[in-house]
Scaffold this motif. Structure first.
Motif, PDB file in Angstrom:
ATOM      1  N   TRP A   1       0.982  -1.241   0.135  1.00  0.00           N
ATOM      2  CA  TRP A   1      -0.072  -0.082  -0.015  1.00  0.00           C
ATOM      3  C   TRP A   1       0.903   1.268  -0.101  1.00  0.00           C
ATOM      4  N   GLY A   2       2.153   0.960   0.748  1.00  0.00           N
ATOM      5  CA  GLY A   2       2.941   2.354   0.687  1.00  0.00           C
ATOM      6  C   GLY A   2       3.369   2.941  -0.532  1.00  0.00           C
TER       7      GLY A   2
ATOM      8  N   THR B   1      -1.502   9.976   3.350  1.00  0.00           N
ATOM      9  CA  THR B   1      -1.447   8.707   3.707  1.00  0.00           C
ATOM     10  C   THR B   1      -1.332   8.461   5.163  1.00  0.00           C
TER      11      THR B   1
ATOM     12  N   PRO C   1      -0.410  -2.105  -5.242  1.00  0.00           N
ATOM     13  CA  PRO C   1      -1.112  -1.637  -3.992  1.00  0.00           C
ATOM     14  C   PRO C   1      -2.671  -2.034  -4.061  1.00  0.00           C
TER      15      PRO C   1
ATOM     16  N   GLU D   1       2.063   1.192   5.769  1.00  0.00           N
ATOM     17  CA  GLU D   1       1.896   1.949   4.636  1.00  0.00           C
ATOM     18  C   GLU D   1       2.487   3.481   4.617  1.00  0.00           C
TER      19      GLU D   1
END
Length: 321
Positions: A11-12, A94, A221, A248
């Protein structure tokens, strides 16, 4: 546990990839979110067709409603997230999104289970929030109105992700993690694509670099990460999964520094260490919520999955010779 950790790391890369797509193509955030869900869901459905798994799925009313709900939540979560990215920065959007999600999930688990989280979870959440505050800090530049709007979008995204986490831990109709992710994201993509076409357009130049970024955004992701996340939710408590997902923002912050030349500073580095400690505290707990001999309730307020209550002491004494 490893599946959730892998999802957090994948996800990062999503925020950075989305920012690069916006910069190269001029797409609006809603268009990027629409492509992410449509491509990710399409890749999964294509894989299910090739392997012959799609025709074996048996969907009933409850399962179909769950897929639609997850798809709509994903559409809201992704569009709010990329809107926050465009208004603020990859790291800030984020961090607010993923930093707020564990608090929302643990609070919801406590309310639904009518039991407070255990001490380890409370320490992990507190440490994560403190690390988030240090890592985000006060924006050094930017329009205050844009920062406020971006924060609101990020909080809306956090609420959507928290709800997805809660629903993903309660599968229906024996849907596997990968079909759940793929089919629900197709629903979300079909919802967002017309809206994106009307509001900002979805036309992009078919250059190899742009196509590569779009495919990567839909694959790593999105399809892979959520497939891993839904897999982990089958055995990892939702509060723990939401905390581990803080990998993330750590990944996004590192990529923001390396690729986008964003700066963290001493406070940001200290915040990153605290978030790492919170993730470590959460990872060290048992994958499945443990139960006590007295009440059979998990530390996060849910009955431990995969466990059965032992025999009643009285009945056990009656069976003794």
């Amino acid at each position: 546990m490893l599946a959730v950790i892998g999802a957090g790391l994948l996800w990062g890369t999503g925020g950075l990839c989305g920012a690069l797509i916006i910069d190269r193509t001029g797409l609006a955030p809603l268009g990027v979110a629409a492509y992410r869900l449509a491509i990710g869901g399409g890749l999964v459905v294509g894989w299910l067709l090739l392997t012959g798994r799609l025709h074996r799925l048996r969907l009933h009313g409850r399962g179909a409603r769950r897929l639609v709900a997850l798809g709509l939540l994903a559409a809201m979560y992704q569009s709010c997230y990329f809107a926050a990215v465009s208004l603020t920065s990859v790291s800030l959007a984020t961090l607010i999104t993923l930093g707020s999600s564990p608090v929302l999930v643990v609070a919801a688990e406590g309310l639904l289970g009518r039991q407070r989280p255990d001490a380890r979870t409370g320490v992990a959440v507190t440490t994560a929030v403190a690390g988030l505050a240090l890592l985000v800090g006060t924006p050094a530049a930017g329009d205050p109105a844009a920062v406020l709007a971006g924060t609101a979008c990020a909080l809306g995204s956090a609420a959507g992700f928290a709800t997805i986490t809660m629903l993903g831990a309660r599968p229906v109709d024996d849907l596997g993690p990968l079909p759940t992710a793929g089919l629900s994201f197709c629903v979300g993509g079909l919802v967002l694509l017309p809206l994106a076409a009307v509001t900002g357009g979805v036309a992009v130049d078919l250059e190899p670099s742009t196509l590569g970024l779009l495919v990567f955004l839909g694959l790593a992701p999105t399809a892979l990460a959520y497939g891993l996340f839904f897999t982990g939710l089958r055995s990892v408590a939702t509060g723990s999964a939401a905390l581990i997902a803080l990998l993330e923002p750590l990944t996004a912050a590192v990529l923001g520094v390396v690729v986008l030349d964003e700066r963290l500073g001493a406070g940001g580095l200290a915040g990153a260490v605290l978030i790492g400690v919170a993730v470590l505290l959460t990872s060290l707990r048992r994958s499945r919520p443990t139960t006590t001999a007295d009440d059979g309730v998990s530390p996060l307020g849910r009955p431990g999955r995969g466990t059965r209550p032992g025999p009643h002491p009285t009945s056990a004494r009656r069976r003794r010779p």
